[in-house]
Write an enzyme that holds these catalytic residues in place. Structure first.
Site, short mmCIF file in Angstrom:
data_model
loop_
_atom_site.label_atom_id
_atom_site.label_comp_id
_atom_site.label_asym_id
_atom_site.label_seq_id
_atom_site.Cartn_x
_atom_site.Cartn_y
_atom_site.Cartn_z
N GLY A 1 -12.67 39.44 38.51
CA GLY A 1 -13.89 39.81 37.55
C GLY A 1 -13.68 40.31 35.74
O GLY A 1 -14.09 40.57 35.33
N GLY B 1 -12.35 38.32 33.43
CA GLY B 1 -12.35 36.52 32.43
C GLY B 1 -11.04 36.38 32.17
O GLY B 1 -11.23 35.82 31.17
N ASP C 1 -10.95 26.36 32.56
CA ASP C 1 -10.00 27.49 33.23
C ASP C 1 -8.76 27.10 33.91
O ASP C 1 -7.35 26.82 33.92
CB ASP C 1 -10.44 27.49 33.89
CG ASP C 1 -11.46 29.14 33.71
OD1 ASP C 1 -11.41 29.36 32.34
OD2 ASP C 1 -12.61 29.34 33.57
N TYR D 1 -25.04 31.78 33.87
CA TYR D 1 -23.66 30.69 33.72
C TYR D 1 -24.83 29.25 33.69
O TYR D 1 -24.48 28.48 33.04
CB TYR D 1 -22.91 30.36 35.02
CG TYR D 1 -21.15 29.55 34.02
CD1 TYR D 1 -20.69 30.16 33.08
CD2 TYR D 1 -21.48 28.31 34.53
CE1 TYR D 1 -19.82 29.35 32.33
CE2 TYR D 1 -20.55 27.59 33.57
CZ TYR D 1 -19.81 27.76 33.17
OH TYR D 1 -18.57 26.57 32.11
C1 GLA Z 1 -15.67 30.22 32.61
C2 GLA Z 1 -15.31 28.49 32.81
C3 GLA Z 1 -15.46 27.85 31.97
C4 GLA Z 1 -15.84 28.20 30.68
C5 GLA Z 1 -16.22 29.72 31.01
C6 GLA Z 1 -16.57 29.89 29.35
O1 GLA Z 1 -14.28 30.82 32.52
O2 GLA Z 1 -14.69 28.48 34.03
O3 GLA Z 1 -15.05 27.03 32.49
O4 GLA Z 1 -17.32 27.55 30.71
O5 GLA Z 1 -16.41 30.87 31.91
O6 GLA Z 1 -16.32 29.35 27.90
#
Ligand code: GLA
Length: 382
Positions: free
Chosen positions: A118, A120, A168, A218
């Site tokens: 969590g 990021g 990611d 999201y």
């Molecule tokens: C998350 C998602 C990514 C991207 C970011 C925001 O990490 O998994 O694909 O969209 O948010 O940039």
């Protein structure tokens, strides 16, 4: 781990393969990936570690999370979504491998995570990609790295339920030590750019909050952006993503879309432009400009894309009191997690101490921090 009821599983484990799958940072280019825009991520020196062994059964799989002392077992002929979130990362990957007609058999796996969840830094992509990478190796599936990236992303779409972009997983698998990746999320063409920060470092400040809005918000952002594309495409059928849209096209549909959708799309167009400027600045070693662009990104995420939160906003604003910090912004999906700061190495100790104190006073939450070094993607380790 030794006191666990799963001690026997761990003690009798004969590791055939060990894999390290990294978390990632993103210097700039947030919420642009699913809009087919640009991002600038890289893997970091923090990992999830996987051990694998084939267990000589045709279809029984056992996956043990040593970090959470949780075991899951499943049959390869009955792979289906679970009501436990972490299991869906595993099952989603296995299901994607099966959908590609690749044959795997019974396996055991032990997972240890050194990535704060969590925060990021995408522990989820590290989990998906590390598992896909390991299964590809032990069962000789012949999958390319880019397949592993797509398997991870699809697992997230189908089993986890987040309509994430590709950033990611791409960063977790493809990164090279000492570089950031300029990724064009439309063509998937990428350029490795030396992460030449001189006397500056990447410092992450973890708010240690994770507001539960994250997943639903999201997917709402994904839908809002799609609604703008649809409006623009009426008169510009060649436009299939915000990447292909211009400010003029956006202005032309302003009355047809909601004011919120207009703000979201404005942010995305601006952020794509910021990534291109940031890359130019990095190549020219103009870190001051790079830092200003980071602040610009945060401002857009806070006010137009509205995926920040008061804890992140506080830390980004607080950093402006320090000349040693060239730029700061929230990183990743938002609603919690870390700020990413570009800071002179001599200023780290003082800034961390002050930020920790101020954050505690304001929110009564302990801040944690770590420097992140651009590192290699998912790999076999000894
Ligand atoms: C998350 C998602 C990514 C991207 C970011 C925001 O990490 O998994 O694909 O969209 O948010 O940039």
């Amino acid at each position: 781990m030794t006191d666990s009821v799963h001690k026997e599983f761990v003690d009798s484990f004969k590791t055939e393969l060990k894999v390290a799958s990294p978390g990632r940072i993103n210097l700039i280019g947030e919420h642009t990936d699913y809009n087919k825009g640009f991002v600038l991520p890289t893997a970091i020196d923090k990992h999830i570690i996987f051990q694998f062994q084939k267990n000589n059964t045709p279809d029984t799989c056992n996956v043990y999370s040593a970090t959470f002392d949780k075991m899951m077992s499943f049959n390869l002929n009955e792979v289906a979504p679970s009501d436990k979130e972490w299991e869906n990362y595993i099952l989603g990957v296995v299901s994607q491998i099966q959908l590609r007609d690749k044959q795997i058999a019974g396996f055991d796996c032990i997972i240890e995570s050194y990535l704060p969840m969590g925060s990021g830094i995408s522990s989820s992509a590290a989990l998906e990609c590390g598992l896909a990478f390991g299964l590809n190796q032990i069962f000789n599936l012949g999958l390319e790295k880019i397949d592993l990236v797509k398997i991870g992303q699809k697992a997230e779409h189908t089993y986890v339920g987040t309509q994430c972009g590709i950033m990611d997983q791409f960063a977790s698998v493809m990164s090279e030590k000492g570089h950031v990746i300029l990724l064009d999320c439309d063509s998937i063409a990428h350029q490795m750019i030396p992460a030449d920060f001189g006397d500056y470092q990447v410092l992450l400040l973890n708010t240690n909050v994770s507001h539960n809005l994250a997943d639903s918000a999201y997917n709402t952002r994904v839908a809002e952006c799609a609604s703008v594309v649809k409006a623009i495409a009426k008169n510009n059928p060649e436009v299939t993503s915000l990447r292909e849209a211009t400010f003029e096209m956006l202005a032309a549909v302003k009355s047809e879309i909601t004011p919120i959708a207009f703000k979201r799309a404005t942010y995305v167009l601006e952020e794509n432009a910021r990534v291109e400027k940031a890359v130019k600045a990095l190549k020219e070693k103009d870190l001051t400009t790079f830092g200003e662009l980071m602040y610009g990104s945060h401002n857009g995420l806070q006010n137009d894309y509205e995926v920040s939160c008061e804890e992140l906003d506080f830390l980004a604003a607080f950093s402006k009191n320090y000349d040693q910090v060239l730029g700061a912004r929230m990183m990743g999906g938002g609603f919690g997690g870390c700020t990413i700061n570009l800071i002179h190495k001599d200023g780290v100790a003082e800034f961390v101490a002050d930020a920790t104190k101020a954050y505690k006073e304001k929110f009564n939450i302990d801040l944690t921090s770590f420097t992140a070094v651009p590192s290699q993607g998912t790999a076999i380790i000894n």
